[in-house]
Design a protein around this motif. Structure first.
Motif, PDB file in Angstrom:
ATOM      1  N   ALA A   1       0.839  -1.207   0.000  1.00 42.89           N
ATOM      2  CA  ALA A   1       0.000   0.000   0.000  1.00 42.89           C
ATOM      3  C   ALA A   1       0.872   1.255   0.000  1.00 42.89           C
ATOM      4  O   ALA A   1       0.632   2.202  -0.771  1.00 42.89           O
ATOM      5  N   LEU A   2       1.896   1.283   0.844  1.00 40.69           N
ATOM      6  CA  LEU A   2       2.820   2.418   0.878  1.00 40.69           C
ATOM      7  C   LEU A   2       3.591   2.541  -0.440  1.00 40.69           C
ATOM      8  O   LEU A   2       3.834   3.638  -0.953  1.00 40.69           O
ATOM      9  N   PHE A   3       3.970   1.403  -0.965  1.00 35.00           N
ATOM     10  CA  PHE A   3       4.711   1.334  -2.216  1.00 35.00           C
ATOM     11  C   PHE A   3       3.876   1.888  -3.372  1.00 35.00           C
ATOM     12  O   PHE A   3       4.361   2.677  -4.190  1.00 35.00           O
ATOM     13  N   ALA A   4       2.608   1.498  -3.435  1.00 35.45           N
ATOM     14  CA  ALA A   4       1.712   1.992  -4.490  1.00 35.45           C
ATOM     15  C   ALA A   4       1.572   3.502  -4.416  1.00 35.45           C
ATOM     16  O   ALA A   4       1.595   4.193  -5.442  1.00 35.45           O
ATOM     17  N   GLU A   5       1.442   4.041  -3.199  1.00 37.83           N
ATOM     18  CA  GLU A   5       1.365   5.498  -3.036  1.00 37.83           C
ATOM     19  C   GLU A   5       2.623   6.178  -3.555  1.00 37.83           C
ATOM     20  O   GLU A   5       2.554   7.193  -4.249  1.00 37.83           O
ATOM     21  N   ALA A   6       3.782   5.620  -3.219  1.00 35.09           N
ATOM     22  CA  ALA A   6       5.049   6.210  -3.647  1.00 35.09           C
ATOM     23  C   ALA A   6       5.182   6.179  -5.168  1.00 35.09           C
ATOM     24  O   ALA A   6       5.595   7.169  -5.784  1.00 35.09           O
ATOM     25  N   LEU A   7       4.825   5.062  -5.784  1.00 29.01           N
ATOM     26  CA  LEU A   7       4.934   4.950  -7.239  1.00 29.01           C
ATOM     27  C   LEU A   7       3.951   5.880  -7.944  1.00 29.01           C
ATOM     28  O   LEU A   7       4.299   6.535  -8.927  1.00 29.01           O
ATOM     29  N   THR A   8       2.735   5.938  -7.446  1.00 33.11           N
ATOM     30  CA  THR A   8       1.694   6.746  -8.075  1.00 33.11           C
ATOM     31  C   THR A   8       2.039   8.228  -8.032  1.00 33.11           C
ATOM     32  O   THR A   8       1.701   8.978  -8.951  1.00 33.11           O
TER      33      THR A   8
ATOM     34  N   ALA B   1      12.606   1.342  -0.936  1.00 29.90           N
ATOM     35  CA  ALA B   1      13.430   0.260  -0.375  1.00 29.90           C
ATOM     36  C   ALA B   1      14.334   0.775   0.732  1.00 29.90           C
ATOM     37  O   ALA B   1      14.513   0.108   1.756  1.00 29.90           O
ATOM     38  N   VAL B   2      14.877   1.970   0.546  1.00 29.91           N
ATOM     39  CA  VAL B   2      15.790   2.550   1.541  1.00 29.91           C
ATOM     40  C   VAL B   2      15.035   2.983   2.794  1.00 29.91           C
ATOM     41  O   VAL B   2      15.503   2.779   3.914  1.00 29.91           O
ATOM     42  N   THR B   3      13.863   3.556   2.620  1.00 28.06           N
ATOM     43  CA  THR B   3      13.116   4.084   3.773  1.00 28.06           C
ATOM     44  C   THR B   3      12.226   3.041   4.442  1.00 28.06           C
ATOM     45  O   THR B   3      11.822   3.231   5.582  1.00 28.06           O
ATOM     46  N   HIS B   4      11.939   1.939   3.746  1.00 24.78           N
ATOM     47  CA  HIS B   4      11.098   0.865   4.296  1.00 24.78           C
ATOM     48  C   HIS B   4      11.764  -0.497   4.079  1.00 24.78           C
ATOM     49  O   HIS B   4      11.176  -1.398   3.466  1.00 24.78           O
ATOM     50  N   PRO B   5      12.978  -0.673   4.589  1.00 22.57           N
ATOM     51  CA  PRO B   5      13.692  -1.923   4.289  1.00 22.57           C
ATOM     52  C   PRO B   5      13.012  -3.174   4.834  1.00 22.57           C
ATOM     53  O   PRO B   5      13.093  -4.241   4.205  1.00 22.57           O
ATOM     54  N   ALA B   6      12.339  -3.082   5.950  1.00 25.41           N
ATOM     55  CA  ALA B   6      11.673  -4.266   6.499  1.00 25.41           C
ATOM     56  C   ALA B   6      10.484  -4.670   5.623  1.00 25.41           C
ATOM     57  O   ALA B   6      10.304  -5.859   5.312  1.00 25.41           O
TER      58      ALA B   6
END
Length: 196
Positions: free
Chosen positions: A68-75, A91-96
């Protein structure tokens, strides 16, 4: 210490997710256990199971939140190159999250929240590919998407594993990735050798 007092800190589900992300970032997803998280959060060992059922359920929730966070960042990125930069930044800010999202054996593939978040992220990447200038006739948009994904994911994975630290020297990952994609996305005159 009474467990009852620990339930007043707010959202227990969020507290367990946050503790899980801390463990994953430090030691990887294989180090995760519900009992360990319960101790870390100061709650009974049954509390995480109440929200996530089991370890797989917890990792599925981590992956769904990550997508969900990833989709927001890409969009939010305007074009394919910047979506690649957003990929690396994520990837750098959400490595886990990143570690769990791309290991399907860790989560339930049929989870509705995970499926919906993955679909949004996939659509954001496809929209970036669709926004490219007209490609040569016969270019397969799906293969173009796989190529873009491979480049961003490979760069992010190498970065997180420490394999690019010497190569980046004083450059930020975002700057280095823009330069890398610029080498590939910049049109070149081929065949004639004319470069006016």
């Amino acid at each position: 210490m009474s467990n009852e007092g620990t339930y007043h800190h707010g959202d227990l589900r969020r507290a367990v997710l946050t503790a899980a992300l801390d463990v994953i970032a430090a030691d990887g997803p294989d180090a995760l256990s519900l009992r360990g998280l319960a101790r870390r959060a100061g709650v009974s060992h049954a509390a995480p199971a109440h929200h996530f059922k089991d370890r797989t359920g917890l990792l599925t929730a981590v992956a769904a939140e990550g997508y969900a966070l990833f989709a927001e960042a890409l969009t939010a990125a305007p074009d394919l190159q910047e979506r690649g930069v957003a990929y690396v930044r994520f990837a750098v800010t959400h490595p886990a999250h990143f570690q769990v999202m791309f290991r399907p054996e860790l989560h339930r593939a049929d989870d509705p929240a995970l499926l919906a978040a993955k679909a949004r992220a996939t659509e954001a990447l496809r929209a970036g590919v669709d926004g490219l200038p007209d490609a040569p006739r016969g270019t397969d948009a799906r293969l173009t998407g796989i190529a873009a994904w491979s480049l961003a994911h490979g760069f992010a994975t190498l970065l997180l594993s420490g394999n690019l630290s010497d190569a980046l020297t004083d450059r930020t990952p975002e700057s280095a990735f823009r330069s890398l994609t610029g080498l590939i996305l910049t049109p070149r005159d081929e065949g004639t050798g004319d470069r006016d």
